[in-house]
Design a protein around this motif. Sequence first.
Motif, PDB file in Angstrom:
ATOM      1  N   UNK A   2      -0.160  10.707  13.743  1.00  0.00           N
ATOM      2  CA  UNK A   2      -1.484  11.103  13.147  1.00  0.00           C
ATOM      3  C   UNK A   2      -1.462  10.837  12.089  1.00  0.00           C
ATOM      4  N   UNK A   3      -0.268  10.354  10.925  1.00  0.00           N
ATOM      5  CA  UNK A   3      -0.984   9.507   9.577  1.00  0.00           C
ATOM      6  C   UNK A   3      -1.428   8.795   9.947  1.00  0.00           C
ATOM      7  N   UNK A   4       0.045   7.762  10.452  1.00  0.00           N
ATOM      8  CA  UNK A   4      -0.585   6.209  10.526  1.00  0.00           C
ATOM      9  C   UNK A   4      -2.997   6.037  11.041  1.00  0.00           C
ATOM     10  N   UNK A   5      -3.191   6.859  11.833  1.00  0.00           N
ATOM     11  CA  UNK A   5      -3.863   6.411  12.473  1.00  0.00           C
ATOM     12  C   UNK A   5      -5.217   6.931  11.437  1.00  0.00           C
ATOM     13  N   UNK A   6      -4.643   7.697  10.952  1.00  0.00           N
ATOM     14  CA  UNK A   6      -5.681   8.223  10.199  1.00  0.00           C
ATOM     15  C   UNK A   6      -5.963   7.683   8.977  1.00  0.00           C
ATOM     16  N   UNK A   7      -5.246   6.967   8.402  1.00  0.00           N
ATOM     17  CA  UNK A   7      -5.237   6.800   7.229  1.00  0.00           C
ATOM     18  C   UNK A   7      -5.398   4.702   7.518  1.00  0.00           C
ATOM     19  N   UNK A   8      -5.914   4.223   8.743  1.00  0.00           N
ATOM     20  CA  UNK A   8      -6.289   3.084   8.870  1.00  0.00           C
ATOM     21  C   UNK A   8      -7.790   3.061   9.793  1.00  0.00           C
TER      22      UNK A   8
ATOM     23  N   UNK B 260      -0.636   5.042   4.132  1.00  0.00           N
ATOM     24  CA  UNK B 260      -1.911   5.135   2.953  1.00  0.00           C
ATOM     25  C   UNK B 260      -1.494   3.888   2.549  1.00  0.00           C
ATOM     26  N   UNK B 261      -1.070   3.540   1.150  1.00  0.00           N
ATOM     27  CA  UNK B 261      -0.735   2.899   0.975  1.00  0.00           C
ATOM     28  C   UNK B 261      -0.958   0.675   1.328  1.00  0.00           C
ATOM     29  N   UNK B 262      -0.710   1.210   2.581  1.00  0.00           N
ATOM     30  CA  UNK B 262      -0.654   0.025   2.765  1.00  0.00           C
ATOM     31  C   UNK B 262      -2.158  -0.556   3.322  1.00  0.00           C
ATOM     32  N   UNK B 263      -2.693   0.718   3.868  1.00  0.00           N
ATOM     33  CA  UNK B 263      -4.195   0.800   4.575  1.00  0.00           C
ATOM     34  C   UNK B 263      -4.723   0.237   3.079  1.00  0.00           C
ATOM     35  N   UNK B 264      -4.402   1.349   1.508  1.00  0.00           N
ATOM     36  CA  UNK B 264      -5.388   0.482   0.526  1.00  0.00           C
ATOM     37  C   UNK B 264      -4.474  -1.104   0.476  1.00  0.00           C
TER      38      UNK B 264
END
Length: 528
Positions: free
Chosen positions: A150-156, A112-116
């Motif tokens: 799954x969380x990684x793919x959703x965030x990115x 999440x923070x990385x995507x931001x």
Amino acid sequence: MSVAEITFRPVRTRTGLVDRPGFGWLIAHLGLTLLGAAAIAAAVAVAVTAWTPSAWAALALVTLGAIWIAGGAATALLGLLQPAAPVARIEDGWRPSGRTALLVLLCGEEAGPLATHLGALRRGADALGLGDGAADIFVLSDTRDPARIAAEEEALAPLVAAGAITYRRRADNVGRKPGNIADWLATRSDGYAYMLVLDADSRMSAGRVRSLIHRMESQPRLGLLQAGMAMVPGRSLFGRHQRLASRLLSHNFGRGLAAWSGEAGNYWGHNAIMRVAAFRSAVSLPVLSGRAPFGGPPLSHDFIEAAWIRRAGWAVALDPDMRGSAEDGPQTLAEFHKRDRRWCQGNLQHVRLIAEPGLDPVSRLHLASGIASYLAAPVWFALVGLVATGSVRVEGALPLVVVAGVLLLPKLCALGHWLVRARTAARRALILRASLGELALSTLIAPLVMVRQTAAVLSVLSGRDCGWKSGRAPRLRVPAGVPEAAVGLALVAVAAATEPASSAAWLLPVALPLLGAPLLQRLLDRGA
């Protein structure tokens, strides 16, 4: 062969050490290091009251440990003496002639923070003329846990859909981080002149990315440029302490390291830009024969990659400016020790690589410094043990004063640097309070780190492999700080049974923080 390989090749020279950039600073660094080490050794020799075999062994250990701390002091002093580097002006509308790939390595970290950050970086890069293929962002994942995937793919996903990034997760993470980069190099690097490596917890502004690319294009011999790094705001007392120490001390240390390294600098694994053609000379890392911990793939691969790039004829440089470049750090002592254990094993593996043919002498010095940084802990711990048992008898405070002076020199250099730049009395008072607070907390933490690093070195020497990123869970869990407290109690007990009076001055700065380790660790980890 790609366009980047044809266009950019190193200019090989046969100049020796004497006529290379930074040679004068290197000689000054070595001279100051030897002077500081000699002062410490002489102070101890004067204080020894009986020259037993143990005393001679202690003097040898003191000399070895003194070289390490004196080298750090010399680097900080040279950094303070460095003239301000001119800031290269980038013309309005400048656009790089070569394409850059920003490689973001992800392995189970929170996305999440990385995507931001990557969204803001993409917008900033576009605004500075690094869009339309001039600088592309690749997120290279080695995450294996299904929930984290799954969380990684959703965030990115929004960034991928918008075309802001390219996301690729490997099914087989062979070779870990170096293997991930090698995979990209083999499959996606065509057409890119430069690659800028970031970790998931790295942060870099678009302006800093642009300045690094500009310097690479201005210096065709430059193969790798390591950016200085600040630390993001900490979430715990320990995290905030690390950030404060970095802000106070890294300026001088970075400038000094850049000065004496010259064109044979080092690589810290991220927040660095490389010429793709140069990195090809380092992508095939040596696999050490035998079993871990001394065999297998090198854990601290970044030092080796820098040495291999330099050996291929490219310049490797450090840009110590920390603006626009940052990283996160461990927020608890347990996290710090786990990472440090892996670094200990990786640096001790360099014993087998330091004599590789063709390496630059300064590259060998970087490898030696990494090895010494971990061997210093058992050396000083052995000295403490010799004094505690009465095997070495010393009188007077001169050794403590000299050792403390060398240890304090980097902090005094940092204090001088910032006080000169403070324009108001309030600002100077703030700097003084911050420096005193950092000194106090560093003094308390140092014995805990010494004990843990000593245990790490002994663990490696006994043949125990820590694994890669996660490390291995201990078989027996004990409350935080209890092992350190047990060591402190043992030192006090031994000293009381042997030479309590002569040992007290030497042991108290070490024993008291160890005895208070359970409370100190809970205090440091608060808020994490």
